[in-house]
Enzyme design. Structure first.
Site, short mmCIF file in Angstrom:
data_model
loop_
_atom_site.label_atom_id
_atom_site.label_comp_id
_atom_site.label_asym_id
_atom_site.label_seq_id
_atom_site.Cartn_x
_atom_site.Cartn_y
_atom_site.Cartn_z
CB SER A 1 -1.04 0.12 1.31
OG SER A 1 -1.78 -1.10 0.94
NE ARG B 1 1.13 4.34 9.49
CZ ARG B 1 1.15 3.35 9.49
NH1 ARG B 1 0.17 2.81 9.06
NH2 ARG B 1 2.50 2.31 9.21
CG HIS C 1 -2.65 2.87 4.79
ND1 HIS C 1 -2.60 1.67 6.00
CD2 HIS C 1 -2.54 1.56 4.07
CE1 HIS C 1 -2.95 0.57 5.71
NE2 HIS C 1 -2.25 0.80 4.73
#
Lengths: 206, 206
Positions: B15, B38, B41
Site C-alpha cells: 500500500s 497514513r 492509506h
C-alpha cells in the site's frame, strides 16, 4: 468567526440541504438516496454518489433483518463503536466485532493470514445476519467465499473496505453475489461509510 | 479473484509503495510524510496531500507529550476506539471521550448546543494535552475559544472535522493559533483521518 449554527438538528438539516443541492439529479430510489446522502454527509465526498451500488433487495432485506432483532458483525471496532446503540435498541439486535479476540489473533498468527479473515470465520459460526466491512478487503473476500461455499447466507453485506491492495477487487467480487449487498466501488470506502450506511438503515427500519 | 496478498505486513508495505509512487514529489518533511501517507492509506484519498497542514512544532510537541504519558481527548467514540491501545501502552497515556457522559448530554440539552461543545468544556477541566477532533466543527471552535481565552494550552490539536456546516471555517480558524496543530483544510476530514494521524504519531514517538 464562530459557528453561526450550533443547534445539532439545524446543522444536520442545513448539511442535507447543501448535499441535495450539490448532488442535483440522480438515479437512486428514494430509500437509496436516504442512505447515499448520509454517506456524503459522513465523508464530504461526492464521489460516493457515483460509486455506491445497491443490490435490489438490499434495503428491504436489511430493514427486515434489523426489525427482527438480527445481530450485526463489524470487521473493526471503530464500526462497532459508531453504529447507533440508540437506533439498535428498539429492535433488540447487537453489534459484534471479533478482530481483537484472543482466539482470532492466535489463529491469524499461526496461519499467517489477517485477523480480519479469522474474525469472519468466527462470525460465520454465529447467527449474525448483517455484516459490515469497512476496513479489510480480506474480510470481504472471506465473506464472499463463505457465501459461495454455502456456509453463511446473510440478509445483508455492507462491503465498503478502503485501500490500495484488494479493496477494488473485493468490492467487484461482491457485485457477483445473489446475497443482498451495498457497496462503494473503487478504492474509497471506510469505517465512516459503513457506519453511515448501517445508521441510515436503522432510521429507515424505525 | 481472491486476494494475492494476505500477509498483513506485506499488504501495508505494498500500500505504501503505491501511495508513494502516486504522490510523487511533495513538500512535506520526512516526519510529516510519515503522517500524510497514513492519512492517504486510511482514506484512499490523495486530496489530503494537498490539504494537510502542520504547525511547525506539531510533530515534536505531539511526540514529546505522548512520551511523557499525556492523555488524549477525542470528540467521538470512534476515534477513541481507533487509536492504538498497543501503541499508547508503553507511554502510559489514555484516550478519553466525554460525548456520551450523562452530565455532557444534560448540559447540551439545557443550553441547546452540541454535546461536542460541552464535551470539550469538560475536557478542559482535565490535564489532557492532546485533542483529536474528527467529527464536530463545534468541538474545534470551542477548543479554539478555550485556547484564546487562556483556559487550556494543549501540546497538540489534531483538528480534522468533516462536513458542510462550519468544518471549513473551524479549520481555517485553527491556522491562526500559536498552539501546535495538524489539520486538513476543506470539507473533508473525519474519524479515520484523526485516527491515522494519532497512530502515525504514536509510531514516530516510539
Amino acid at each position: 468567526m464562530f459557528p453561526k449554527i450550533i443547534d445539532p438538528e439545524k446543522i444536520e438539516e442545513e448539511s442535507f440541504r447543501i448535499i441535495e443541492a450539490e448532488v442535483g439529479p440522480h438515479a437512486f430510489s428514494d430509500l437509496e438516496f436516504q442512505i447515499a446522502r448520509r454517506v456524503v454527509h459522513a465523508t464530504a465526498d461526492f464521489e460516493f454518489i457515483k460509486t455506491l451500488r445497491f443490490h435490489p433487495d438490499a434495503i428491504t432485506s436489511g430493514m427486515d433483518a434489523l426489525r427482527s432483532g438480527a445481530s450485526i458483525v463489524a470487521d473493526v471496532e471503530m464500526i462497532q463503536s459508531g453504529i447507533s446503540k440508540v437506533g439498535l435498541k428498539p429492535f433488540g439486535g447487537a453489534v459484534h466485532c471479533y478482530i481483537s479476540d484472543e482466539d482470532v489473533i492466535a489463529s491469524a498468527k499461526s496461519l499467517g493470514i489477517t485477523r480480519a479473515i479469522c474474525s469472519m470465520r468466527k462470525a460465520a459460526k454465529t447467527d449474525a445476519a448483517i455484516y459490515a466491512v469497512g476496513n479489510a478487503p480480506t474480510a470481504l473476500f472471506e465473506l464472499i467465499r463463505l457465501v459461495q461455499e454455502g456456509v453463511i447466507s446473510p440478509a445483508l453485506i455492507v462491503g465498503v473496505p478502503v485501500g490500495f491492495v484488494s479493496a477494488v477487487e473485493s468490492k467487484e467480487a461482491l457485485l457477483g453475489l445473489k446475497t443482498p449487498f451495498m457497496t462503494a466501488l473503487g478504492r474509497k470506502g471506510g469505517t465512516p461509510v459503513a457506519v453511515a450506511i448501517v445508521n441510515a438503515l436503522l432510521r429507515l427500519a424505525r
